[in-house]
Design a protein around this motif. Structure first.
Motif, PDB file in Angstrom:
ATOM      1  N   CYS A  22      -6.433  -2.329  -4.882  1.00 55.01           N
ATOM      2  CA  CYS A  22      -7.452  -1.502  -5.530  1.00 55.01           C
ATOM      3  C   CYS A  22      -7.614  -2.063  -6.941  1.00 55.01           C
ATOM      4  CB  CYS A  22      -7.003  -0.053  -5.563  1.00 55.01           C
ATOM      5  SG  CYS A  22      -8.076   1.055  -6.511  1.00 55.01           S
ATOM      6  N   GLU A  23      -8.672  -2.829  -7.125  1.00 52.54           N
ATOM      7  CA  GLU A  23      -8.887  -3.502  -8.408  1.00 52.54           C
ATOM      8  C   GLU A  23      -9.881  -2.714  -9.244  1.00 52.54           C
ATOM      9  OE1 GLU A  23     -10.021  -7.559  -8.051  1.00 52.54           O
ATOM     10  OE2 GLU A  23      -9.949  -7.937 -10.217  1.00 52.54           O
ATOM     11  N   ALA A  24      -9.562  -2.565 -10.499  1.00 60.27           N
ATOM     12  CA  ALA A  24     -10.381  -1.761 -11.398  1.00 60.27           C
ATOM     13  C   ALA A  24     -11.142  -2.630 -12.380  1.00 60.27           C
ATOM     14  CB  ALA A  24      -9.521  -0.779 -12.157  1.00 60.27           C
ATOM     15  N   SER A  25     -12.291  -2.144 -12.792  1.00 61.43           N
ATOM     16  CA  SER A  25     -13.036  -2.750 -13.882  1.00 61.43           C
ATOM     17  C   SER A  25     -13.626  -1.637 -14.725  1.00 61.43           C
ATOM     18  CB  SER A  25     -14.143  -3.673 -13.365  1.00 61.43           C
ATOM     19  OG  SER A  25     -15.066  -2.960 -12.575  1.00 61.43           O
ATOM     20  N   GLY A  26     -13.922  -1.962 -15.953  1.00 63.39           N
ATOM     21  CA  GLY A  26     -14.519  -0.969 -16.833  1.00 63.39           C
ATOM     22  C   GLY A  26     -13.527  -0.308 -17.757  1.00 63.39           C
ATOM     23  N   THR A  27     -12.282  -0.237 -17.328  1.00 59.57           N
ATOM     24  CA  THR A  27     -11.237   0.326 -18.164  1.00 59.57           C
ATOM     25  C   THR A  27      -9.892  -0.007 -17.534  1.00 59.57           C
ATOM     26  OG1 THR A  27     -10.450   2.338 -19.278  1.00 59.57           O
ATOM     27  CG2 THR A  27     -11.158   2.544 -16.998  1.00 59.57           C
ATOM     28  N   ARG A  46     -10.591  13.498   4.074  1.00 62.64           N
ATOM     29  CA  ARG A  46      -9.793  12.380   3.589  1.00 62.64           C
ATOM     30  C   ARG A  46      -8.434  12.911   3.167  1.00 62.64           C
ATOM     31  NH1 ARG A  46     -14.071   8.812  -0.151  1.00 62.64           N
ATOM     32  NH2 ARG A  46     -15.620   8.571   1.506  1.00 62.64           N
ATOM     33  N   GLU A  47      -7.410  12.244   3.646  1.00 65.36           N
ATOM     34  CA  GLU A  47      -6.038  12.669   3.366  1.00 65.36           C
ATOM     35  C   GLU A  47      -5.455  11.837   2.234  1.00 65.36           C
ATOM     36  OE1 GLU A  47      -3.014  11.234   6.069  1.00 65.36           O
ATOM     37  OE2 GLU A  47      -1.988  13.185   6.014  1.00 65.36           O
ATOM     38  N   GLY A  48      -5.069  12.504   1.175  1.00 67.08           N
ATOM     39  CA  GLY A  48      -4.380  11.807   0.091  1.00 67.08           C
ATOM     40  C   GLY A  48      -2.916  11.682   0.446  1.00 67.08           C
ATOM     41  N   PHE A  49      -2.402  10.444   0.549  1.00 66.75           N
ATOM     42  CA  PHE A  49      -1.057  10.285   1.052  1.00 66.75           C
ATOM     43  C   PHE A  49      -0.113   9.580   0.086  1.00 66.75           C
ATOM     44  CE2 PHE A  49      -1.330   5.781   1.933  1.00 66.75           C
ATOM     45  CZ  PHE A  49      -2.676   5.559   2.127  1.00 66.75           C
ATOM     46  N   SER A  50      -0.646   8.971  -0.953  1.00 66.37           N
ATOM     47  CA  SER A  50       0.228   8.278  -1.895  1.00 66.37           C
ATOM     48  C   SER A  50      -0.475   8.160  -3.237  1.00 66.37           C
ATOM     49  CB  SER A  50       0.582   6.885  -1.364  1.00 66.37           C
ATOM     50  OG  SER A  50       1.609   6.285  -2.134  1.00 66.37           O
ATOM     51  N   PHE A  51       0.265   8.328  -4.335  1.00 67.35           N
ATOM     52  CA  PHE A  51      -0.350   8.165  -5.649  1.00 67.35           C
ATOM     53  C   PHE A  51       0.654   7.615  -6.647  1.00 67.35           C
ATOM     54  CE2 PHE A  51       1.731  11.607  -7.782  1.00 67.35           C
ATOM     55  CZ  PHE A  51       1.803  12.679  -6.915  1.00 67.35           C
ATOM     56  N   GLY A  67       8.701   5.497   3.415  1.00 72.36           N
ATOM     57  CA  GLY A  67       9.514   4.513   4.101  1.00 72.36           C
ATOM     58  C   GLY A  67       8.714   3.421   4.778  1.00 72.36           C
ATOM     59  N   ARG A  68       7.423   3.636   4.958  1.00 70.67           N
ATOM     60  CA  ARG A  68       6.552   2.615   5.554  1.00 70.67           C
ATOM     61  C   ARG A  68       5.562   2.052   4.550  1.00 70.67           C
ATOM     62  NH1 ARG A  68       3.033   3.691   9.711  1.00 70.67           N
ATOM     63  NH2 ARG A  68       2.640   5.825   9.031  1.00 70.67           N
ATOM     64  N   PHE A  69       5.024   2.912   3.693  1.00 73.01           N
ATOM     65  CA  PHE A  69       4.004   2.502   2.718  1.00 73.01           C
ATOM     66  C   PHE A  69       4.583   2.591   1.309  1.00 73.01           C
ATOM     67  CE2 PHE A  69       0.087   4.058   5.379  1.00 73.01           C
ATOM     68  CZ  PHE A  69       0.511   3.270   6.429  1.00 73.01           C
ATOM     69  N   THR A  70       4.244   1.619   0.471  1.00 69.98           N
ATOM     70  CA  THR A  70       4.723   1.588  -0.903  1.00 69.98           C
ATOM     71  C   THR A  70       3.563   1.339  -1.843  1.00 69.98           C
ATOM     72  OG1 THR A  70       6.846   0.678  -0.164  1.00 69.98           O
ATOM     73  CG2 THR A  70       6.325   0.528  -2.514  1.00 69.98           C
ATOM     74  N   ILE A  71       3.406   2.221  -2.831  1.00 67.95           N
ATOM     75  CA  ILE A  71       2.361   2.060  -3.833  1.00 67.95           C
ATOM     76  C   ILE A  71       2.968   1.440  -5.087  1.00 67.95           C
ATOM     77  CG2 ILE A  71       2.670   4.392  -4.770  1.00 67.95           C
ATOM     78  CD1 ILE A  71      -0.390   4.491  -5.188  1.00 67.95           C
ATOM     79  N   SER A  72       2.219   0.543  -5.719  1.00 68.72           N
ATOM     80  CA  SER A  72       2.693  -0.085  -6.945  1.00 68.72           C
ATOM     81  C   SER A  72       1.496  -0.461  -7.805  1.00 68.72           C
ATOM     82  CB  SER A  72       3.540  -1.323  -6.640  1.00 68.72           C
ATOM     83  OG  SER A  72       2.778  -2.302  -5.966  1.00 68.72           O
ATOM     84  N   ARG A  73       1.765  -0.770  -9.060  1.00 70.82           N
ATOM     85  CA  ARG A  73       0.680  -1.093  -9.989  1.00 70.82           C
ATOM     86  C   ARG A  73       1.041  -2.339 -10.784  1.00 70.82           C
ATOM     87  NH1 ARG A  73      -0.136   3.734 -13.519  1.00 70.82           N
ATOM     88  NH2 ARG A  73       1.537   2.840 -14.780  1.00 70.82           N
ATOM     89  N   LEU A  82      -1.119  -1.231  -2.206  1.00 71.42           N
ATOM     90  CA  LEU A  82      -0.495  -0.403  -1.176  1.00 71.42           C
ATOM     91  C   LEU A  82       0.061  -1.339  -0.119  1.00 71.42           C
ATOM     92  CD1 LEU A  82       0.014   2.526  -0.157  1.00 71.42           C
ATOM     93  CD2 LEU A  82      -2.004   2.192   1.295  1.00 71.42           C
ATOM     94  N   GLN A  83       1.366  -1.481  -0.097  1.00 70.83           N
ATOM     95  CA  GLN A  83       2.027  -2.276   0.937  1.00 70.83           C
ATOM     96  C   GLN A  83       2.264  -1.375   2.138  1.00 70.83           C
ATOM     97  OE1 GLN A  83       2.887  -5.604   1.048  1.00 70.83           O
ATOM     98  NE2 GLN A  83       3.504  -5.197   3.159  1.00 70.83           N
ATOM     99  N   MET A  84       1.690  -1.741   3.265  1.00 70.52           N
ATOM    100  CA  MET A  84       1.805  -0.938   4.475  1.00 70.52           C
ATOM    101  C   MET A  84       2.598  -1.716   5.508  1.00 70.52           C
ATOM    102  SD  MET A  84      -1.962   0.812   4.756  1.00 70.52           S
ATOM    103  CE  MET A  84      -2.774  -0.680   5.306  1.00 70.52           C
ATOM    104  N   ASP A  85       3.727  -1.206   5.895  1.00 71.70           N
ATOM    105  CA  ASP A  85       4.574  -1.814   6.910  1.00 71.70           C
ATOM    106  C   ASP A  85       4.701  -0.885   8.111  1.00 71.70           C
ATOM    107  OD1 ASP A  85       6.658  -2.796   4.164  1.00 71.70           O
ATOM    108  OD2 ASP A  85       5.198  -4.057   5.222  1.00 71.70           O
ATOM    109  N   SER A  86       5.145  -1.444   9.215  1.00 76.59           N
ATOM    110  CA  SER A  86       5.348  -0.651  10.436  1.00 76.59           C
ATOM    111  C   SER A  86       4.099   0.158  10.780  1.00 76.59           C
ATOM    112  CB  SER A  86       6.556   0.264  10.276  1.00 76.59           C
ATOM    113  OG  SER A  86       7.719  -0.467   9.982  1.00 76.59           O
TER     114      SER A  86
END
Length: 127
Positions: A22-27, A46-51, A67-73, A82-86
């Motif tokens: 998720c790439e941002a521009s503008g700020t 829409r289901e919010g599942f990670s932040f 345990g399957r998905f990892t969010i990072s910045r 968003l790294q999605m495994d399994s």
């Protein structure tokens, strides 16, 4: 207002992995809470599942993806990943990132909490 663009979707076998961006521009994304939402075919919700929060970078994920998905910045790239495994066939197909500069997330997030959205990227899990 931040502009968000998702990428990294595609087709993968069950048990496979993908990394969404998720790439941002503008700020700077560092000043925004960023969440990932997903939407199943034929569903309006829409289901919010990670932040990930702005400033302190605290994260939260639903049990369904923990345990399957990892969010990072990566602030230098102004991108949230968003790294999605399994991956499973029942994982919903369209993934969106959303951002807001005034939000600090504690647990469940709702679409109406966020002021900026990307266009979505499609993920298909099939053998």
């Amino acid at each position: 207002q931040v502009q968000l663009v998702e990428s990294g979707g595609g087709m993968v076998n069950p048990g496979g992995s993908l990394r969404l961006s998720c790439e941002a521009s503008g700020t700077s994304l560092a000043y925004h809470a960023i969440a990932w939402f997903r939407q199943a075919p034929g569903k309006e919700r829409r289901e919010g599942f990670s932040f990930i929060n702005r400033s302190d970078g605290t994260t939260y994920s639903l049990d369904s993806v923990k345990g399957r998905f990892t969010i990072s910045r990566a602030n230098a790239k102004n991108t949230v990943y968003l790294q999605m495994d399994s991956l499973k066939p029942e994982d919903p197909t369209v993934y969106y990132c959303a951002g807001d500069p005034d939000l600090y997330c504690l647990d469940n997030v709702l679409p109406g909490d966020f002021s900026s959205w990307g266009q979505g990227t499609r993920v298909t899990v099939s053998s």
